[in-house]
Design a protein around this motif. Sequence first.
Motif, PDB file in Angstrom:
ATOM      1  N   TYR A 281       0.840  -1.204   0.000  1.00  0.00           N
ATOM      2  CA  TYR A 281       0.000   0.000   0.000  1.00  0.00           C
ATOM      3  C   TYR A 281       0.878   1.258   0.000  1.00  0.00           C
ATOM      4  CZ  TYR A 281      -3.837   3.148   1.170  1.00  0.00           C
ATOM      5  OH  TYR A 281      -4.768   4.165   1.145  1.00  0.00           O
ATOM      6  N   ALA A 282       1.928   1.252   0.809  1.00  0.00           N
ATOM      7  CA  ALA A 282       2.820   2.415   0.866  1.00  0.00           C
ATOM      8  C   ALA A 282       3.488   2.655  -0.486  1.00  0.00           C
ATOM      9  CB  ALA A 282       3.869   2.222   1.952  1.00  0.00           C
ATOM     10  N   ASN A 283       3.906   1.598  -1.153  1.00  0.00           N
ATOM     11  CA  ASN A 283       4.504   1.742  -2.482  1.00  0.00           C
ATOM     12  C   ASN A 283       3.534   2.408  -3.443  1.00  0.00           C
ATOM     13  OD1 ASN A 283       6.205  -1.496  -2.377  1.00  0.00           O
ATOM     14  ND2 ASN A 283       6.832   0.471  -1.555  1.00  0.00           N
ATOM     15  N   ALA A 284       2.288   1.925  -3.460  1.00  0.00           N
ATOM     16  CA  ALA A 284       1.287   2.493  -4.368  1.00  0.00           C
ATOM     17  C   ALA A 284       0.961   3.936  -3.995  1.00  0.00           C
ATOM     18  CB  ALA A 284       0.023   1.636  -4.350  1.00  0.00           C
ATOM     19  N   LEU A 285       0.933   4.225  -2.701  1.00  0.00           N
ATOM     20  CA  LEU A 285       0.677   5.593  -2.251  1.00  0.00           C
ATOM     21  C   LEU A 285       1.799   6.528  -2.695  1.00  0.00           C
ATOM     22  CD1 LEU A 285      -1.037   7.564  -0.625  1.00  0.00           C
ATOM     23  CD2 LEU A 285       0.195   6.840   1.440  1.00  0.00           C
ATOM     24  N   GLY A 286       3.037   6.026  -2.692  1.00  0.00           N
ATOM     25  CA  GLY A 286       4.155   6.843  -3.147  1.00  0.00           C
ATOM     26  C   GLY A 286       4.002   7.260  -4.597  1.00  0.00           C
ATOM     27  N   ILE A 287       3.481   6.379  -5.424  1.00  0.00           N
ATOM     28  CA  ILE A 287       3.242   6.711  -6.830  1.00  0.00           C
ATOM     29  C   ILE A 287       2.186   7.798  -6.935  1.00  0.00           C
ATOM     30  CG2 ILE A 287       2.446   5.795  -9.050  1.00  0.00           C
ATOM     31  CD1 ILE A 287       3.527   3.047  -8.115  1.00  0.00           C
ATOM     32  N   GLN A 288       1.108   7.643  -6.191  1.00  0.00           N
ATOM     33  CA  GLN A 288       0.052   8.660  -6.194  1.00  0.00           C
ATOM     34  C   GLN A 288       0.595  10.002  -5.690  1.00  0.00           C
ATOM     35  OE1 GLN A 288      -3.173   8.740  -3.179  1.00  0.00           O
ATOM     36  NE2 GLN A 288      -4.578   8.425  -4.901  1.00  0.00           N
ATOM     37  N   ASN A 289       1.412   9.966  -4.628  1.00  0.00           N
ATOM     38  CA  ASN A 289       1.999  11.194  -4.099  1.00  0.00           C
ATOM     39  C   ASN A 289       2.698  11.990  -5.179  1.00  0.00           C
ATOM     40  OD1 ASN A 289       1.211  10.496  -1.499  1.00  0.00           O
ATOM     41  ND2 ASN A 289       3.230   9.781  -0.868  1.00  0.00           N
ATOM     42  N   GLN A 320      -7.981   8.095 -11.283  1.00  0.00           N
ATOM     43  CA  GLN A 320      -8.851   6.959 -10.963  1.00  0.00           C
ATOM     44  C   GLN A 320      -8.052   5.663 -10.862  1.00  0.00           C
ATOM     45  OE1 GLN A 320     -11.672   7.270 -14.194  1.00  0.00           O
ATOM     46  NE2 GLN A 320     -13.061   8.604 -13.036  1.00  0.00           N
ATOM     47  N   ARG A 321      -7.089   5.487 -11.759  1.00  0.00           N
ATOM     48  CA  ARG A 321      -6.241   4.291 -11.722  1.00  0.00           C
ATOM     49  C   ARG A 321      -5.432   4.237 -10.422  1.00  0.00           C
ATOM     50  NH1 ARG A 321      -8.212   0.841 -15.554  1.00  0.00           N
ATOM     51  NH2 ARG A 321      -7.882   1.586 -17.695  1.00  0.00           N
ATOM     52  N   LEU A 322      -4.898   5.361 -10.031  1.00  0.00           N
ATOM     53  CA  LEU A 322      -4.088   5.417  -8.813  1.00  0.00           C
ATOM     54  C   LEU A 322      -4.911   5.045  -7.587  1.00  0.00           C
ATOM     55  CD1 LEU A 322      -2.198   8.723  -9.634  1.00  0.00           C
ATOM     56  CD2 LEU A 322      -1.138   6.465  -9.446  1.00  0.00           C
ATOM     57  N   GLN A 323      -6.105   5.584  -7.501  1.00  0.00           N
ATOM     58  CA  GLN A 323      -6.962   5.268  -6.361  1.00  0.00           C
ATOM     59  C   GLN A 323      -7.447   3.833  -6.422  1.00  0.00           C
ATOM     60  OE1 GLN A 323      -7.395   7.393  -3.719  1.00  0.00           O
ATOM     61  NE2 GLN A 323      -8.187   5.502  -2.787  1.00  0.00           N
ATOM     62  N   ALA A 324      -7.729   3.336  -7.626  1.00  0.00           N
ATOM     63  CA  ALA A 324      -8.189   1.953  -7.772  1.00  0.00           C
ATOM     64  C   ALA A 324      -7.126   0.972  -7.301  1.00  0.00           C
ATOM     65  CB  ALA A 324      -8.557   1.678  -9.226  1.00  0.00           C
ATOM     66  N   SER A 325      -5.866   1.261  -7.564  1.00  0.00           N
ATOM     67  CA  SER A 325      -4.782   0.386  -7.106  1.00  0.00           C
ATOM     68  C   SER A 325      -4.694   0.368  -5.585  1.00  0.00           C
ATOM     69  CB  SER A 325      -3.447   0.838  -7.695  1.00  0.00           C
ATOM     70  OG  SER A 325      -3.416   0.648  -9.089  1.00  0.00           O
ATOM     71  N   LEU A 326      -4.806   1.535  -4.983  1.00  0.00           N
ATOM     72  CA  LEU A 326      -4.781   1.610  -3.521  1.00  0.00           C
ATOM     73  C   LEU A 326      -5.950   0.841  -2.917  1.00  0.00           C
ATOM     74  CD1 LEU A 326      -3.823   5.367  -3.130  1.00  0.00           C
ATOM     75  CD2 LEU A 326      -2.453   3.445  -2.339  1.00  0.00           C
ATOM     76  N   ASP A 327      -7.119   1.024  -3.493  1.00  0.00           N
ATOM     77  CA  ASP A 327      -8.301   0.335  -2.979  1.00  0.00           C
ATOM     78  C   ASP A 327      -8.173  -1.183  -3.134  1.00  0.00           C
ATOM     79  OD1 ASP A 327      -9.367   2.814  -2.394  1.00  0.00           O
ATOM     80  OD2 ASP A 327     -10.670   2.887  -4.156  1.00  0.00           O
ATOM     81  N   ILE A 356      -3.072  -6.947  -8.590  1.00  0.00           N
ATOM     82  CA  ILE A 356      -2.055  -7.051  -9.645  1.00  0.00           C
ATOM     83  C   ILE A 356      -2.588  -6.443 -10.938  1.00  0.00           C
ATOM     84  CG2 ILE A 356      -0.815  -8.669 -11.128  1.00  0.00           C
ATOM     85  CD1 ILE A 356      -0.656 -10.542  -8.661  1.00  0.00           C
ATOM     86  N   ASP A 357      -3.822  -6.789 -11.294  1.00  0.00           N
ATOM     87  CA  ASP A 357      -4.417  -6.279 -12.524  1.00  0.00           C
ATOM     88  C   ASP A 357      -4.596  -4.760 -12.465  1.00  0.00           C
ATOM     89  OD1 ASP A 357      -4.510  -8.842 -13.516  1.00  0.00           O
ATOM     90  OD2 ASP A 357      -6.636  -9.157 -13.054  1.00  0.00           O
ATOM     91  N   ALA A 358      -4.972  -4.240 -11.304  1.00  0.00           N
ATOM     92  CA  ALA A 358      -5.136  -2.795 -11.158  1.00  0.00           C
ATOM     93  C   ALA A 358      -3.806  -2.077 -11.348  1.00  0.00           C
ATOM     94  CB  ALA A 358      -5.722  -2.475  -9.778  1.00  0.00           C
ATOM     95  N   LEU A 359      -2.731  -2.655 -10.820  1.00  0.00           N
ATOM     96  CA  LEU A 359      -1.404  -2.040 -10.980  1.00  0.00           C
ATOM     97  C   LEU A 359      -0.926  -2.112 -12.426  1.00  0.00           C
ATOM     98  CD1 LEU A 359       0.162  -3.412  -7.707  1.00  0.00           C
ATOM     99  CD2 LEU A 359      -0.051  -0.985  -8.288  1.00  0.00           C
ATOM    100  N   LYS A 360      -1.246  -3.190 -13.104  1.00  0.00           N
ATOM    101  CA  LYS A 360      -0.887  -3.294 -14.521  1.00  0.00           C
ATOM    102  C   LYS A 360      -1.616  -2.238 -15.340  1.00  0.00           C
ATOM    103  CE  LYS A 360       0.317  -8.226 -14.661  1.00  0.00           C
ATOM    104  NZ  LYS A 360      -0.084  -9.571 -15.170  1.00  0.00           N
ATOM    105  N   ALA A 361      -2.906  -2.055 -15.073  1.00  0.00           N
ATOM    106  CA  ALA A 361      -3.678  -1.031 -15.783  1.00  0.00           C
ATOM    107  C   ALA A 361      -3.136   0.359 -15.469  1.00  0.00           C
ATOM    108  CB  ALA A 361      -5.151  -1.136 -15.385  1.00  0.00           C
ATOM    109  N   GLN A 362      -2.750   0.571 -14.208  1.00  0.00           N
ATOM    110  CA  GLN A 362      -2.156   1.838 -13.803  1.00  0.00           C
ATOM    111  C   GLN A 362      -0.863   2.111 -14.568  1.00  0.00           C
ATOM    112  OE1 GLN A 362      -1.812   2.989  -9.491  1.00  0.00           O
ATOM    113  NE2 GLN A 362       0.345   2.509  -9.836  1.00  0.00           N
ATOM    114  N   THR A 363      -0.055   1.071 -14.728  1.00  0.00           N
ATOM    115  CA  THR A 363       1.216   1.211 -15.447  1.00  0.00           C
ATOM    116  C   THR A 363       0.975   1.567 -16.905  1.00  0.00           C
ATOM    117  OG1 THR A 363       2.184  -0.439 -13.956  1.00  0.00           O
ATOM    118  CG2 THR A 363       3.413   0.088 -15.962  1.00  0.00           C
TER     119      THR A 363
END
Length: 380
Positions: A281-289, A320-327, A356-363
């Motif tokens: 979660y912290a890793n994904a939050l860092g990307i959003q930050n 939306q992608r960033l928040q979806a990954s966190l969620d 995993i799929d949410a992070l791939k879509a985010q990427t």
Amino acid sequence: MKKLGWMALVAGALTSVGCGTEPLEESRARPVVERYAALVHENYSDAVTKARELRATVDAFVADPTEAKLTSARGAWLAARPAYGQSEAFRFYGGPIDDEDTGPEGRINAWPLDEAYIDSVEGAPEAGIINATTEYPTLSEELLISLNERDGETNIATGYHAIEFLLWGQDRSVTGPGNRPASDFVTAPNAARRRQYLKLATDLLVKDLESVQAQWAPGADNYGKKFSAQEPEEAVLQVLTGLGSLSGAELSGERMTVAYDNKDQEDEHSCFSDNTKADLYANALGIQNVYLGRYGTQDGKGLDELVAAVDAKLDTEMKQRLQASLDAIQAIPGPFDQAITGAENAEGRQKVKAAIDALKAQTDTLVDVATALGITLNLE
């Protein structure tokens, strides 16, 4: 499985975009670049503060190794992880943290860790550096540095996860983390060396984090100054390289897909403390930050402003992608090492796969963001 020090092979090229708005025009892009440098320093400063607090609790425990003080040290370790986890969005472009020659990342957060390289484990009571009193009669920071990753990437001797193993011990529970007793530091064989090793590793962690923090300190002749002074196109390319590499091959790949495919506790990030879900979660939050230009209560101009100026719809999609990954990460039932096991239709595995799929879509959307800003981003 590769350790955290894995480096993505990323190639970027700058291209022009058609007729009209220059996506990285100096007056709009420069403040974003400068905000990024300030954000990095804020994040590393937080990581240093938390690491110093960890050091204080470890010092107290080493001086008087009681169960209560061991619990306090564990709590401080857990409290230190979110700040560093968010800072991993600043990796993968050869900055101070993972510069090929001088970067200390491999000493700070490398994994996975072979427990028997450090200390005794179930079935091998004399294993590890701590028990190798003849081969390593004197423990020191220099020795631990020299032994870190020697003869193999799982031979981790330093950093957060070495400290984690010493504080929790092996995790043999299906419902919780490891539960090393404080007596391991009092009456067990080589207890004094175990205390010394824990203190040395913690002291080194603080020093390594301080060295990275200093490279981003404002007003100094350091990496942060050079980063902010370069052409915005080059700076934004580095920023997006860090975000895309962490989001894709590292986070959705090395840290999640490998564990998901192997169903192996040893492949999870913080396997001794069961803190893996919080790490992710912290890793994904860092990307959003970084995309939003914020850290904690501090906020400023982020990549979102540049993207919105050229493609408002894409900016909305990225957010939306960033928040979806966190969620999706938050929805994984804990502990992570149990979520990855079981049948394919088990809730835990389904939730991990969804993340995993949410992070791939985010990427994929991060690549679109780069394109919209006139940058070609090729991620492994």
